[in-house]
Scaffold this motif. Structure first.
Motif, PDB file in Angstrom:
ATOM      1  N   PHE A 187      36.373  38.693  34.922  1.00  0.00           N
ATOM      2  CA  PHE A 187      37.502  39.592  34.664  1.00  0.00           C
ATOM      3  C   PHE A 187      38.776  38.927  35.156  1.00  0.00           C
ATOM      4  O   PHE A 187      38.816  38.422  36.278  1.00  0.00           O
ATOM      5  N   LYS A 189      42.078  40.325  34.426  1.00  0.00           N
ATOM      6  CA  LYS A 189      43.258  41.177  34.245  1.00  0.00           C
ATOM      7  C   LYS A 189      43.758  41.703  35.592  1.00  0.00           C
ATOM      8  O   LYS A 189      43.040  41.667  36.591  1.00  0.00           O
ATOM      9  N   PRO A 191      44.172  44.492  37.930  1.00  0.00           N
ATOM     10  CA  PRO A 191      43.443  45.758  38.017  1.00  0.00           C
ATOM     11  C   PRO A 191      44.376  46.976  38.010  1.00  0.00           C
ATOM     12  O   PRO A 191      44.008  48.024  37.480  1.00  0.00           O
ATOM     13  N   GLU A 194      45.166  47.965  34.510  1.00  0.00           N
ATOM     14  CA  GLU A 194      43.996  48.580  33.868  1.00  0.00           C
ATOM     15  C   GLU A 194      43.747  49.990  34.392  1.00  0.00           C
ATOM     16  O   GLU A 194      43.380  50.886  33.641  1.00  0.00           O
ATOM     17  N   TYR A 441      43.220  37.225  38.420  1.00  0.00           N
ATOM     18  CA  TYR A 441      44.344  37.435  37.495  1.00  0.00           C
ATOM     19  C   TYR A 441      45.600  36.703  37.924  1.00  0.00           C
ATOM     20  O   TYR A 441      46.413  36.298  37.102  1.00  0.00           O
ATOM     21  N   GLY A 493      36.189  43.920  37.608  1.00  0.00           N
ATOM     22  CA  GLY A 493      36.611  44.718  36.469  1.00  0.00           C
ATOM     23  C   GLY A 493      36.395  46.198  36.707  1.00  0.00           C
ATOM     24  O   GLY A 493      35.848  46.603  37.731  1.00  0.00           O
TER      25      GLY A 493
END
Ligand code: ATP
Ligand code: ZN
Ligand code: MG
Length: 517
Positions: A187, A189, A191, A194, A441, A493
């Motif tokens: 993962f 991205k 967080p 998201e 990320y 994630g």
């Protein structure tokens, strides 16, 4: 750095000094210079380092003195030693000391002065001269200021500023102690973004503040439960509630009053709770729809302190002034009763750097050995949690803030593992260990908690003793729930199928109770 102190002072008596009294002054000056001022000075110290009366004169009912020194029996210490001696010597002539007034007071430092040193803006400094190879300060001080050791404090402060600038911009020494294996990074991205997309969190109305929805809180509570089950309960910590408004009095004793100002959320009280006094403010809002900040500013007192910054200082008044019995040591407590607040300014980022956050603070105190031993047990317990339960990619590092290094609070900076708990090389263990998690990320490491051995700093500050008479030490550990969440989600994630099973079970299915149209 080479330091000189020089002062002139007038000692005033209740009547004029006779010729015999003047002789007694001469004798006392000689005795002071030759014997009294040398008391307590180690052998081999250069004579010029020791306080000395360099000139004196008697006029009517006064003695005028000039005193110079290096760092032994500093000029003001010499003055007070002389005062005691001369009061006795002239008492025989029915002369009583009425007062001391300080004329000039000059501190000279010779040595390399780094650029950008800020001379403290305090009323005692009348003027100063600062150059590359030294500086001098002219002080405006009374005898009471000297008894309060004002010159020593000013010198220490300037010395700290010089050391801090030598410590490099970072202000912290960093030394790796442990790094976990690299974990898969499925993962990548951010967080927080998201979480926002899924409505797990939304911005609060204040800066750096989030409203945590049920899903986010499920994570917080699961992490809390892990901390309770793996650390707090097995190690025997008891829950307390620490106040969340911290008055100056506490920060003065904890040392935060030395420099926490740029990050405080300040707290003020109303000048009065008389409704008539406040009527204008409410009326203004009712008519304009605006809250009149300036009008309010005139109607409040303080600030009386600030919102909780570090969590543990507020605990200490509970034990302040007490001697703790051997049977209650080590004392082990924790607090999770409320928020901490820091003005992070432009640094705010996601949920990991916010102005309002949630933290479990673990505090323990006892002998030096007990304090170090508890830190070791915590390190072990955390290690287990991050490796076996959360399965994080993490590392920990010994960090030494410059002021600790400077105060000689830490020794060689040896890694904690190098010292067995118990057989105390304890002095070397004072300091902080930061725990950091990798954020795929941003390809950065995030400090998500720490463990600190604070030595005798808090027990000294709050006057806490232990029965055995040994030094009382303490430690604390702050578990940041936002930071744990950010670290965990950044690596695993937001979908539960990517989480370790036991964590997924503890968190439970995310509750979707809001349907936004
Ligand atoms: P940083 O260097 O990231 O600013 P810090 O050194 O100021 O951290 P400490 O004063 O050591 O942090 O605070 C202890 C713990 O409190 C941190 O490990 C972290 O978990 C939490 N914490 C501190 N500041 C924040 C913040 N602004 N937002 C969220 N958590 C924080
Ligand atoms: Zn603390
Ligand atoms: Mg910080």
């Amino acid at each position: 750095m080479f330091v000189r102190f020089a002062l002139t002072a007038d000692l005033t008596f209740n009547s004029d000094l006779s010729a015999e009294a003047t002789n007694a002054v001469e004798k006392t000056v000689a005795e002071s210079n030759n014997v009294l001022f040398k008391k307590g000075v180690p052998k081999g110290v250069d004579e010029r380092e020791v306080g000395r009366i360099t000139s004196w004169s008697v006029e009517a009912n006064g003695i005028r003195l000039a005193i110079e020194s290096g760092t032994y029996t500093r000029a003001h210490d010499a003055l007070f030693r002389f005062r005691k001696q001369i009061a006795t010597a002239l008492g025989k002539f029915r002369l009583g000391l009425r007062g001391i007034s300080i004329g000039e007071y000059r501190i000279t430092m010779t040595g390399e002065i780094p650029d950008g040193i800020h001379i403290p803006n305090v009323p005692f400094i009348r003027s100063f001269d600062i150059r590359k190879d030294g500086l001098s300060l002219d002080l405006a001080v009374s005898a009471a200021d000297l008894e309060n050791r004002v010159p020593d404090r000013i010198l220490k402060l300037i010395d700290e500023k010089i050391q801090a600038s030598g410590y490099g911009g970072k202000g912290e020494h960093w030394e790796l102690i442990f790094a976990s294996a690299q974990r898969p990074r499925p993962f990548t991205k951010d967080p927080t973004e998201e979480m926002v997309k899924r409505n797990w969190i939304r911005h609060g109305a204040a800066r750096g503040q989030w409203i945590h929805g049920p899903q986010s809180v499920q994570l917080f509570r699961a992490f809390e439960q892990i901390v309770v089950e793996q650390i707090i309960r097995p190690l025997g910590f008891a829950e307390m509630i620490f106040p969340k408004l911290t008055p100056w009095e506490v920060w003065m004793k904890s040392g935060h009053a030395k420099g926490v100002y740029p990050e405080i959320y300040y707290v003020c009280t109303p000048k009065t709770r008389d409704p008539a006094f406040w009527e204008d403010v409410g009326d203004y809002f009712k008519v304009t729809g605006e809250v009149p900040i300036e009008m309010i500013r005139d109607k409040i007192d303080g600030p009386i302190g600030g919102l909780c910054y570090a969590q543990c200082p507020s605990f200490w008044p509970f034990v302040q002034g007490e001697t703790l019995g051997t049977a209650s040591l080590p004392v082990k407590v924790f607090d999770r009763s409320g928020t901490s607040h820091r003005y992070e300014s432009g640094g705010i980022h996601g949920i990991e750097r916010v102005d309002e956050f949630h933290r479990i603070e673990i505090v323990w105190l006892g002998t030096a050995e007990q304090t170090v031993d508890m830190a070791d047990r915590l390190h072990e317990a955390y290690h287990h949690v991050f490796e076996e339960i959360l399965e994080l990619e993490w590392r920990c590092a010994r960090v030494t803030p410059w002021f600790m290094a400077q105060e000689g609070m830490v020794g060689t900076g040896k890694a904690p593992q190098a010292v067995e708990g118990g057989a105390c090389g304890c002095g070397d263990r004072v300091g902080t260990t930061d725990y950091e998690a990798y954020l795929p990320y941003s390809e950065n490491w995030l400090e998500f908690q720490n463990v600190s051995i604070n030595g005798d700093k808090y027990p000294k500050g709050f006057n806490v003793k232990i029965q055995s008479g040994a030094d009382c030490w303490s430690g604390c550990s702050g578990v940041g729930l936002e930071r744990w969440t950010a670290a965990f989600l950044a690596q695993k994630g937001l979908d539960m199928d990517g989480w370790p099973d036991n964590v997924a079970t503890l968190v439970g299915e995310p509750q979707e109770i809001f349907r936004f149209l």
